[in-house]
Design a protein around this motif. Structure first.
Motif, PDB file in Angstrom:
ATOM      1  N   GLU A  47       0.831  -1.208   0.000  1.00 47.36           N
ATOM      2  CA  GLU A  47       0.000   0.000   0.000  1.00 47.36           C
ATOM      3  C   GLU A  47       0.872   1.269   0.000  1.00 47.36           C
ATOM      4  O   GLU A  47       0.613   2.228  -0.716  1.00 47.36           O
ATOM      5  CB  GLU A  47      -0.917  -0.049   1.250  1.00 47.36           C
ATOM      6  N   MET A  48       1.929   1.245   0.802  1.00 44.87           N
ATOM      7  CA  MET A  48       2.775   2.441   0.932  1.00 44.87           C
ATOM      8  C   MET A  48       3.681   2.676  -0.276  1.00 44.87           C
ATOM      9  O   MET A  48       3.934   3.820  -0.646  1.00 44.87           O
ATOM     10  CB  MET A  48       3.676   2.326   2.168  1.00 44.87           C
ATOM     11  N   PHE A  49       4.213   1.576  -0.859  1.00 46.44           N
ATOM     12  CA  PHE A  49       5.267   1.742  -1.866  1.00 46.44           C
ATOM     13  C   PHE A  49       5.004   1.030  -3.202  1.00 46.44           C
ATOM     14  O   PHE A  49       5.843   1.065  -4.090  1.00 46.44           O
ATOM     15  CB  PHE A  49       6.602   1.218  -1.303  1.00 46.44           C
ATOM     16  N   GLY A  50       3.850   0.354  -3.321  1.00 45.87           N
ATOM     17  CA  GLY A  50       3.596  -0.455  -4.511  1.00 45.87           C
ATOM     18  C   GLY A  50       3.661   0.302  -5.837  1.00 45.87           C
ATOM     19  O   GLY A  50       3.917  -0.299  -6.881  1.00 45.87           O
ATOM     20  N   ASP A  51       3.448   1.615  -5.796  1.00 45.86           N
ATOM     21  CA  ASP A  51       3.434   2.402  -7.047  1.00 45.86           C
ATOM     22  C   ASP A  51       4.795   3.006  -7.396  1.00 45.86           C
ATOM     23  O   ASP A  51       4.918   3.773  -8.349  1.00 45.86           O
ATOM     24  CB  ASP A  51       2.394   3.530  -6.921  1.00 45.86           C
ATOM     25  N   VAL A  52       5.839   2.661  -6.632  1.00 45.05           N
ATOM     26  CA  VAL A  52       7.157   3.273  -6.880  1.00 45.05           C
ATOM     27  C   VAL A  52       7.749   2.767  -8.192  1.00 45.05           C
ATOM     28  O   VAL A  52       7.780   1.576  -8.467  1.00 45.05           O
ATOM     29  CB  VAL A  52       8.121   2.991  -5.705  1.00 45.05           C
ATOM     30  N   LYS A  53       8.218   3.711  -9.019  1.00 39.62           N
ATOM     31  CA  LYS A  53       8.828   3.386 -10.312  1.00 39.62           C
ATOM     32  C   LYS A  53      10.279   3.858 -10.375  1.00 39.62           C
ATOM     33  O   LYS A  53      11.063   3.353 -11.188  1.00 39.62           O
ATOM     34  CB  LYS A  53       8.061   4.081 -11.451  1.00 39.62           C
ATOM     35  N   PHE A  54      10.607   4.877  -9.590  1.00 36.91           N
ATOM     36  CA  PHE A  54      11.953   5.455  -9.648  1.00 36.91           C
ATOM     37  C   PHE A  54      12.495   5.621  -8.232  1.00 36.91           C
ATOM     38  O   PHE A  54      11.812   6.186  -7.372  1.00 36.91           O
ATOM     39  CB  PHE A  54      11.926   6.815 -10.346  1.00 36.91           C
ATOM     40  N   VAL A  55      13.697   5.116  -8.004  1.00 32.65           N
ATOM     41  CA  VAL A  55      14.337   5.272  -6.702  1.00 32.65           C
ATOM     42  C   VAL A  55      15.586   6.110  -6.915  1.00 32.65           C
ATOM     43  O   VAL A  55      16.509   5.698  -7.618  1.00 32.65           O
ATOM     44  CB  VAL A  55      14.699   3.904  -6.097  1.00 32.65           C
ATOM     45  N   CYS A  56      15.583   7.313  -6.342  1.00 31.00           N
ATOM     46  CA  CYS A  56      16.729   8.214  -6.519  1.00 31.00           C
ATOM     47  C   CYS A  56      17.483   8.290  -5.213  1.00 31.00           C
ATOM     48  O   CYS A  56      16.902   8.514  -4.148  1.00 31.00           O
ATOM     49  CB  CYS A  56      16.242   9.598  -6.918  1.00 31.00           C
ATOM     50  N   MET A  57      18.801   8.087  -5.306  1.00 27.32           N
ATOM     51  CA  MET A  57      19.625   8.131  -4.105  1.00 27.32           C
ATOM     52  C   MET A  57      20.715   9.179  -4.274  1.00 27.32           C
ATOM     53  O   MET A  57      21.210   9.399  -5.375  1.00 27.32           O
ATOM     54  CB  MET A  57      20.325   6.792  -3.889  1.00 27.32           C
ATOM     55  N   GLY A  58      21.082   9.774  -3.154  1.00 32.28           N
ATOM     56  CA  GLY A  58      22.172  10.741  -3.149  1.00 32.28           C
ATOM     57  C   GLY A  58      22.724  10.787  -1.742  1.00 32.28           C
ATOM     58  O   GLY A  58      22.083  10.289  -0.806  1.00 32.28           O
ATOM     59  N   GLY A  59      23.901  11.381  -1.584  1.00 28.03           N
ATOM     60  CA  GLY A  59      24.591  11.304  -0.316  1.00 28.03           C
ATOM     61  C   GLY A  59      23.884  11.909   0.886  1.00 28.03           C
ATOM     62  O   GLY A  59      23.717  11.255   1.917  1.00 28.03           O
ATOM     63  N   THR A  60      23.427  13.159   0.751  1.00 26.40           N
ATOM     64  CA  THR A  60      22.984  13.864   1.960  1.00 26.40           C
ATOM     65  C   THR A  60      21.459  13.936   2.107  1.00 26.40           C
ATOM     66  O   THR A  60      20.735  14.030   1.109  1.00 26.40           O
ATOM     67  CB  THR A  60      23.534  15.321   2.002  1.00 26.40           C
ATOM     68  N   PRO A  61      20.976  13.910   3.363  1.00 27.88           N
ATOM     69  CA  PRO A  61      19.535  14.031   3.616  1.00 27.88           C
ATOM     70  C   PRO A  61      18.946  15.316   3.019  1.00 27.88           C
ATOM     71  O   PRO A  61      17.875  15.301   2.437  1.00 27.88           O
ATOM     72  CB  PRO A  61      19.439  14.049   5.137  1.00 27.88           C
ATOM     73  N   LYS A  62      19.670  16.418   3.143  1.00 26.54           N
ATOM     74  CA  LYS A  62      19.132  17.696   2.668  1.00 26.54           C
ATOM     75  C   LYS A  62      18.965  17.703   1.150  1.00 26.54           C
ATOM     76  O   LYS A  62      17.956  18.149   0.626  1.00 26.54           O
ATOM     77  CB  LYS A  62      20.055  18.857   3.092  1.00 26.54           C
ATOM     78  N   ARG A  63      19.976  17.190   0.440  1.00 26.96           N
ATOM     79  CA  ARG A  63      19.886  17.170  -1.020  1.00 26.96           C
ATOM     80  C   ARG A  63      18.707  16.314  -1.468  1.00 26.96           C
ATOM     81  O   ARG A  63      17.993  16.645  -2.405  1.00 26.96           O
ATOM     82  CB  ARG A  63      21.198  16.666  -1.646  1.00 26.96           C
ATOM     83  N   MET A  64      18.473  15.209  -0.761  1.00 26.01           N
ATOM     84  CA  MET A  64      17.392  14.328  -1.181  1.00 26.01           C
ATOM     85  C   MET A  64      16.019  14.885  -0.788  1.00 26.01           C
ATOM     86  O   MET A  64      15.020  14.619  -1.448  1.00 26.01           O
ATOM     87  CB  MET A  64      17.629  12.906  -0.659  1.00 26.01           C
ATOM     88  N   GLU A  65      15.987  15.676   0.259  1.00 26.72           N
ATOM     89  CA  GLU A  65      14.741  16.386   0.595  1.00 26.72           C
ATOM     90  C   GLU A  65      14.464  17.441  -0.487  1.00 26.72           C
ATOM     91  O   GLU A  65      13.341  17.563  -0.979  1.00 26.72           O
ATOM     92  CB  GLU A  65      14.847  17.049   1.981  1.00 26.72           C
ATOM     93  N   ASN A  66      15.506  18.175  -0.862  1.00 24.41           N
ATOM     94  CA  ASN A  66      15.346  19.169  -1.930  1.00 24.41           C
ATOM     95  C   ASN A  66      14.909  18.512  -3.230  1.00 24.41           C
ATOM     96  O   ASN A  66      14.046  19.027  -3.939  1.00 24.41           O
ATOM     97  CB  ASN A  66      16.664  19.915  -2.186  1.00 24.41           C
ATOM     98  N   PHE A  67      15.522  17.357  -3.529  1.00 21.48           N
ATOM     99  CA  PHE A  67      15.153  16.673  -4.767  1.00 21.48           C
ATOM    100  C   PHE A  67      13.679  16.262  -4.734  1.00 21.48           C
ATOM    101  O   PHE A  67      12.974  16.362  -5.742  1.00 21.48           O
ATOM    102  CB  PHE A  67      16.046  15.456  -5.025  1.00 21.48           C
TER     103      PHE A  67
END
Ligand code: R2B
Ligand code: URA
Length: 310
Positions: A47-67
């Motif tokens: 239910e929470m994640f079944g529709d995920v198609k793209f997983v984007c990763m990056g080093g810092t929490p802030k950059r990934m929040e901004n993304f």
């Protein structure tokens, strides 16, 4: 897409869901994704994640929040009224994770062990959630070799500091090797999306994965250094001769573990400096922030196109 390219990524069920190369997981009562603060029994992962198609990763929490905020704007995703973007993994105190419709934006920390642990848990998350054909991206930073600061590098190959193109992990007292392969079609598709009007270059090439920022990358400015500047330059020139365009710290496990799981994946990094010209990262904060938005723009463009094709 060639036969070879297809074969490399066919370790999936026919419906595109992720198949685990681990017979133990389905026999367990529950699977706790400890470093994500999620569990297969405590949470409804489908239910929470079944529709995920793209997983984007990056080093810092802030950059990934901004993304996460940026991709929300780009794909025109609206959060349910009265809700705001939340760090789903905040109580792990390890990684940060944001979900924007079909996109997950997750911080991976620095280096091989940190991204390795995360990949185990995110690949299991894809499996538990029954996500179909997810694509993984790493949007990161790197040091360029003969590339001006601000250049974007899409990795088409990965090597370690000894120029080996595999991920080697000690398991039960033996060294196990897994090929670090990236999806060549994804590289071409991303490269084709780069804009010739951009005031910076977007190139493809081999990325070296170091297990240290300082001596592991031939820097002269760590707490220790027992080689000369000539030794350093010889090493970097030799990397250059082997097609290495940039150095970062995660590409080997990222390429090897996604490939082992049959998941298409790409690494897009911006070079913060030209390592042939120096070691210290000294651009002003504003310049650095603008640099870091460049890989995000390219990956966002790809995601947008993919969603529009549906
Ligand atoms: C790039 O930047 C970090 C080191 O500063 C590391 O995570 C990497 O790959
Ligand atoms: N990240 C690295 O690993 N190396 C650099 O030189 C810059 C960013």
């Amino acid at each position: 897409i060639s036969e070879e390219e297809r074969d490399e990524f066919d370790y999936r069920y026919p419906d595109g869901t992720v198949r685990l190369r681990n017979p133990h997981i389905e026999l367990m009562d529950q699977d706790i994704l400890y470093h994500l603060a999620l569990g297969s029994e405590s949470h409804d992962l489908v239910e929470m994640f079944g529709d995920v198609k793209f997983v984007c990763m990056g080093g810092t929490p802030k950059r990934m929040e901004n993304f996460a905020h940026y991709i929300m704007k780009e794909i025109g995703h609206k959060l349910p009224t009265g809700t705001s973007l939340m760090d789903i993994s905040q109580y792990s105190y390890r990684y940060s994770m944001y979900k924007v419709g079909p996109v997950l934006s997750i911080s991976h920390g620095m280096g091989v062990p940190s991204i390795g642990i995360l990949l185990h848990e995110v690949i299991k998350l894809m499996y538990h959630a029954k996500c179909k054909d997810p694509i993984f991206f790493r949007i990161g930073t790197c040091g360029g070799i003969g590339l001006e600061g601000g250049t974007v590098v899409i990795s088409d190959d990965a090597v370690d500091g000894m120029l080996n193109n595999y991920y080697e992990v000690p398991m039960l007292g033996k060294l196990v090797r897994r090929p670090a392969k990236l999806d060549k079609r994804l590289v071409r598709e991303l490269k084709a999306l780069s804009d010739v009007e951009d005031p910076y270059d977007t190139v493809t090439g081999t990325t070296m994965c170091a297990i240290d920022f300082y001596e592991g990358q031939g820097r002269l400015d760590g707490a220790f250094c027992e080689y000369s500047e000539t030794d350093k330059m010889d090493y970097l020139e030799n990397l250059n001769k082997h097609g290495v365009k940039n150095i970062e710290m995660e590409v080997i496990p990222f390429a090897a573990l996604t490939h082992h799981a049959g998941i298409r994946a790409a690494v897009v990094c911006v070079s913060l400096l030209d390592r042939l010209k120096g070691d210290q990262v000294c651009s002003p904060k504003e310049v650095m922030n603008e640099y870091q938005s460049r890989p995000q723009k390219l990956v966002a463009k790809y995601i947008k196109r993919q969603l529009q094709m549906k």
